[in-house]
Design a protein around this motif. Structure first.
Motif, short mmCIF file in Angstrom:
data_model
loop_
_atom_site.label_atom_id
_atom_site.label_comp_id
_atom_site.label_asym_id
_atom_site.label_seq_id
_atom_site.Cartn_x
_atom_site.Cartn_y
_atom_site.Cartn_z
N UNK A 156 -16.54 -0.29 5.18
CA UNK A 156 -15.22 -0.91 5.14
C UNK A 156 -14.69 -0.92 6.56
N UNK A 224 -8.34 8.84 3.13
CA UNK A 224 -7.21 8.10 2.59
C UNK A 224 -7.68 7.02 1.62
N UNK A 227 -8.61 8.52 -1.70
CA UNK A 227 -7.46 8.99 -2.48
C UNK A 227 -6.62 7.82 -2.98
N UNK A 228 -6.39 6.82 -2.14
CA UNK A 228 -5.57 5.67 -2.59
C UNK A 228 -6.31 4.87 -3.67
N UNK A 229 -7.62 4.79 -3.59
CA UNK A 229 -8.32 3.99 -4.60
C UNK A 229 -8.51 4.78 -5.89
N UNK A 230 -8.94 6.05 -5.79
CA UNK A 230 -9.27 6.79 -7.01
C UNK A 230 -8.45 8.05 -7.22
N UNK A 231 -7.63 8.40 -6.24
CA UNK A 231 -6.82 9.62 -6.34
C UNK A 231 -7.68 10.83 -6.69
N UNK B 136 -7.18 0.26 -12.35
CA UNK B 136 -8.63 0.32 -12.44
C UNK B 136 -9.05 0.85 -13.80
N UNK B 144 -6.43 7.20 -13.63
CA UNK B 144 -5.12 7.63 -13.14
C UNK B 144 -5.24 8.48 -11.88
N UNK B 145 -6.16 9.44 -11.89
CA UNK B 145 -6.33 10.32 -10.75
C UNK B 145 -5.39 11.50 -10.81
N UNK B 147 -2.69 12.49 -9.23
CA UNK B 147 -1.22 12.34 -9.22
C UNK B 147 -0.79 10.99 -9.78
N UNK B 148 -1.70 10.30 -10.47
CA UNK B 148 -1.38 8.97 -10.98
C UNK B 148 -1.33 7.91 -9.90
N UNK B 149 -1.90 8.22 -8.74
CA UNK B 149 -1.82 7.34 -7.57
C UNK B 149 -3.00 6.37 -7.50
N UNK B 150 -4.03 6.58 -8.31
CA UNK B 150 -5.23 5.73 -8.23
C UNK B 150 -4.85 4.26 -8.24
N UNK B 151 -5.37 3.49 -7.30
CA UNK B 151 -5.11 2.06 -7.23
C UNK B 151 -4.04 1.67 -6.23
N UNK B 152 -3.41 2.64 -5.57
CA UNK B 152 -2.31 2.31 -4.63
C UNK B 152 -2.86 1.85 -3.27
N UNK B 153 -3.79 0.91 -3.34
CA UNK B 153 -4.49 0.48 -2.12
C UNK B 153 -3.64 -0.44 -1.25
N UNK B 155 -1.24 0.38 0.29
CA UNK B 155 -0.83 1.17 1.45
C UNK B 155 -2.00 1.74 2.23
N UNK B 156 -3.14 1.05 2.14
CA UNK B 156 -4.23 1.37 3.07
C UNK B 156 -4.08 0.44 4.28
N UNK B 225 -12.48 -3.42 -0.56
CA UNK B 225 -12.21 -1.99 -0.72
C UNK B 225 -12.52 -1.54 -2.16
#
Lengths: 299, 299
Positions: A156, A224, A227-231, B136, B144-145, B147-153, B155-156, B225
């Motif tokens: 990436x 990062x 964590x952002x993709x899969x936490x 996802x 979910x991951x 902290x439930x953050x999975x997928x917050x891409x 902010x990459x 990503x």
């Protein structure tokens, strides 16, 4: 008894597990590249691991660099081993043991999960060797994806104007922190170019400083991204580059903390707490390989 | 009968499903922001969806923007709805129906999976609205991951020197392709700034061209990503920005094809074939919300 082998560019590591999943025997021997060398090496390793036992092993799992086909028997493009295309399951049929082959980083990820974060809902093993790739375990199961590509985050790009990568793109995470790319960029003649870079950086050499900070940037971006993709709850770092130990850890933490300082959202993720460098020499890859052979998700 | 609601910034959409998971009733009504408005709106929607049926609904799933707590009952930071912290499960207890709350993008992801890629081992729904985030689904289950953050891409960061993002970082994917960030960068006064940008870009206006290409870059980076990290079989694009339709698709395809032209590895991933824009108005979010209420992975 279940067997696991990790076929690396320089050495084969193996373990034998008993019915409780405990390691009852270990082995380390040099790798001989090429199809004949690899097959002979595997046969020797299996003979040594089974030793004087009467009953044959219940399964054999093999971690190996390269692309593994969907049936889990064949490896392609294992460049360091000089294997273009080898059906390992067929070649090992005379052993009379069920064989499963998996990419070495994915096998190591399963081993790292079992040994270090068995309670985690999800974790990633980030291998920083010559190249950079991750293996991901979700709900105790290895994530492979449609083409077995899951975890190939080393390719990436985080800098469109960055250094050209062997893959054809520019500024891939691997160009920042892969041992091969960083050593080439440094161009030193020493046996341990990365240690040399970190020493020169501490002494204030500007190019070394830049390369070291680039490694921090690349690894922190990888963490990062995972964590952002899969936490994932944990990102465990392994592979040859992590022999740098606490010096590498300090650099990575510094970059993660800088990200967190800039952004309340990133701060809330507690990235530094999720990252750990794995201790060296822990036979995680053969351990994971042994587990892969009995994984229910295959076929 | 199971109910699903999606609470958006401007409208509430709802569905009622029968025992076979088929939609037997739909609803759309305006949202009234604030805790009282949202709770009244939900109660009204439930009353309309259950209608003249004697038996109460078996479950109610609610998709809503913001952070959802680990028990799936409480929402925080739903800025557009003027909700700082609301325990929806408690507020809806008088209904006498089991309630599950989920982030709206994650709920829509489950709906998109069911309606469009029910055979896929894994898929991602990429929501491109004011902000950018993915939901996802792996093995039929929402990721979910920790902290439930999975997928917050969204902010990459893909450009360390890029535009400042509301999150505190620079060059986040969201700064390239979030409807809010792109509209602000354009600064037009029209009702449909994104359509305006695409028209001006086609007419050769340099700033519009740059913004349009930035959107292509941001979305193609998000797709890459998602595939490099999880190797998802499909990336389905939804959210307000996708109303641009074929013009957006053409831009995204062009960027993905440029990546593929530079790199045999990226070419082998067939990214273009994995991407699709979802048709508008398909009630995917309330459909997914209805499914979430019965998902086994909760609690």
């Amino acid at each position: 008894m279940r067997l696991g082998l990790d076929i690396g560019g320089t050495k084969i590591e193996g373990v034998a597990l008993n019915g409780q999943g405990e390691v009852i025997r270990r082995l380390r021997q040099p790798t001989v590249p090429g199809a004949d060398g690899v097959i002979t090496g595997i046969n020797d390793a299996v003979a040594q691991l089974t030793g004087d036992r009467q009953e044959p092993a219940a399964s054999l799992g093999i971690g190996i660099p390269g692309q593994i086909d969907a049936t889990g028997g064949r490896v392609r493009h294992a460049v360091n081993l000089q294997l273009e295309d080898l059906d390992l399951r067929e070649a090992l049929a005379p052993l009379g043991i069920p064989v499963r082959v998996e990419n070495d980083v994915k096998a190591a990820a399963l081993g790292a999960y079992t040994a270090h974060t068995p309670q985690a809902e999800s974790m990633a093993y980030l291998n920083i060797g010559t190249g950079v790739a991750a293996g991901i375990v979700i709900d105790g199961k290895l994530l492979r994806g449609q083409e077995g590509v899951a975890g190939e985050i080393g390719h990436f790009s985080i800098d469109q104007q960055g250094t050209p990568c062997a893959c054809g793109q520019r500024g891939c995470i691997e160009t920042f922190t892969g041992g091969g790319a960083v050593s080439r960029a440094w161009g030193g003649t020493g046996q341990l170019p990365l240690a040399e870079i970190f020493e020169a950086a501490e002494a204030g050499e500007p190019r070394a400083f830049e390369l070291r900070e680039g490694m921090g940037r690349g690894i922190s971006a990888a963490v990062q991204l995972l964590v952002l993709s899969m936490d994932v709850s944990a990102v465990l770092l392994g592979g040859g580059v992590t022999a740098l130990g606490s010096r590498l850890e300090e650099t990575v933490h510094r970059h993660l903390e800088r990200m967190a300082a800039d952004s309340p959202f990133i701060r809330s993720l507690n990235l530094t707490e999720r990252v750990d460098i794995l201790p060296a020499g822990t036979f995680l890859a053969p351990l994971g390989a042994a587990q892969i052979a009995e994984e229910s998700s295959w076929n």
